[in-house]
Design an enzyme around this catalytic site. Structure first.
Site, PDB file in Angstrom:
ATOM      1  N   THR A 113       0.761  -1.343   0.001  1.00  0.00           N
ATOM      2  CA  THR A 113      -0.139  -0.123   0.167  1.00  0.00           C
ATOM      3  C   THR A 113       0.803   1.341   0.050  1.00  0.00           C
ATOM      4  O   THR A 113       1.926   1.390   0.495  1.00  0.00           O
ATOM      5  CB  THR A 113      -0.867   0.035   1.445  1.00  0.00           C
ATOM      6  OG1 THR A 113      -1.381   1.286   1.255  1.00  0.00           O
ATOM      7  CG2 THR A 113      -0.205  -0.439   2.464  1.00  0.00           C
ATOM      8  N   TYR A 162      -1.827   0.196  10.053  1.00  0.00           N
ATOM      9  CA  TYR A 162      -2.198  -0.227   8.626  1.00  0.00           C
ATOM     10  C   TYR A 162      -0.829  -0.180   7.774  1.00  0.00           C
ATOM     11  O   TYR A 162      -0.485  -1.217   7.308  1.00  0.00           O
ATOM     12  CB  TYR A 162      -3.223   0.261   7.947  1.00  0.00           C
ATOM     13  CG  TYR A 162      -3.457  -0.152   6.412  1.00  0.00           C
ATOM     14  CD1 TYR A 162      -3.693  -1.351   6.113  1.00  0.00           C
ATOM     15  CD2 TYR A 162      -3.611   0.951   5.376  1.00  0.00           C
ATOM     16  CE1 TYR A 162      -3.644  -1.665   4.868  1.00  0.00           C
ATOM     17  CE2 TYR A 162      -3.646   0.693   4.166  1.00  0.00           C
ATOM     18  CZ  TYR A 162      -3.707  -0.630   3.718  1.00  0.00           C
ATOM     19  OH  TYR A 162      -3.788  -1.154   2.327  1.00  0.00           O
TER      20      TYR A 162
END
Length: 329
Positions: free
Chosen positions: A117, A141
């Site tokens: 990501t 995250y």
């Protein structure tokens, strides 16, 4: 050839399954269905409902299908939730991936593609963001994904394994042929949320932050069509099979749209003037994040075909309409 796709019954994973199937390959899916749906998978694709952390069960699947390539999507992906529940993210994204890596090494897997990501960059110094930008994730995250990247690269150095990590920017849209799309419950992705508001599934939607240093005050993101992203995964596998080495590359289009621009596009596609409320910024959000994707284009020979915000929105809205009619989600 047979490719194992973890999280293959989820949003991006199901599109990857379609991409490999369309190319004449045989995808095998492992998904615990905590957020995925078996009906997103094409008929005939084997599905094993189990956790990737279970090394013994994963080895059984890898050996049964003589797997040489893993494409790894399974994990948790909601940035604000990761701030509220960091342990969930370090377990699902990092610890569980360790079990999968152990099984891959034990079974002689040769190629591994990891779903990473742009959140690994945190607040970038400049845009577009290259792979060489500082890595300073602002939330668990991104940190959990970065840890997994680092683990994979260390494993690749120690074993006969080649790794590609693709750092996604904002994934949106749906299969143009209507075969799959995002069915996530309580989704947080902007285009999905806006399409749900347009179909009446949500009474309204909220724009988080209107005081950023951007032309209209709302955050700017690089939106990539999920079908183009799935293609990048297939090309990454082809590159490694042809002798390409380890690679970390961004996947985005290299230009951004503001939240309000996206909302206007959804209203135009849906011909619906749904209610939009203005809210405060969310923790961990950045004013602008846009990809420098030149490396992926060069190394993978990746030529996106759906680089159009109106196309992305139209495909997402058609999928949302189909979901509403099916009353599935």
């Amino acid at each position: 050839m047979t490719v194992l796709i973890t999280g293959g019954a989820g949003y991006i994973g199901s599109h990857a399954a379609l991409a490999f199937l369309d190319a004449g390959e045989t995808p095998v899916v492992v998904d615990n269905l905590s957020t995925g749906f078996d009906w997103l998978l094409p008929e005939g694709v084997p599905l094993y409902q189990q956790d990737i952390a279970d090394r013994e069960e994963m080895e059984t699947v890898l050996r049964r299908h003589d797997i040489e390539t893993i494409v790894h999507f399974a994990g948790s992906i909601i940035l604000p939730e990761s701030i509220e529940n960091p342990l969930k993210y370090y377990r699902n994204n990092t610890v569980n991936s360790l079990g999968l890596m152990e099984a891959a090494v034990a079974c002689g897997v040769r190629h591994f593609v990891f779903s990473s990501t742009a959140a690994v960059y945190g607040l970038p110094d400049s845009v577009p963001v290259p792979e060489s930008a500082p890595l300073r994730p602002q939330a668990p995250y991104g940190a959990s994904k970065l840890m997994t990247e680092q683990m994979l690269m260390d494993v690749a150095k120690a074993h006969d394994l080649t790794v590609t990590a693709l750092r996604y920017f904002n994934v949106a849209g749906a299969d143009p042929r209507g075969r799959s799309g995002q069915a996530t419950r309580e989704a947080t992705n902007l285009i999905k949320v806006a399409c749900e508001a347009a179909t009446g599934k949500r009474p309204s939607m909220t724009v988080f932050g209107q005081d950023y240093d951007t032309p209209d005050g709302t955050a700017i993101r690089d939106y990539i069509h999920v079908t183009d992203l799935a293609l990048a995964h297939r090309l990454a596998v082809e590159r490694m099979r042809s002798g390409g080495g380890n690679l970390i590359a961004n996947c985005g289009y290299g230009r951004g749209f503001s939240v309000l621009e996206v909302v206007r596009a959804v209203k135009a596609a849906s011909r619906s003037d749904f209610t939009v409320e203005m809210g405060a910024r969310r923790p961990g959000d950045c004013p602008e994040v846009v990809a420098d994707s030149r490396l992926a284009r060069a190394e993978l020979n990746w030529q996106p075909e759906l680089d159009d915000i109106n196309q992305i929105v139209a495909d997402a809205y058609r999928w949302e309409e189909a979901l509403a009619k099916r009353n599935r989600v």
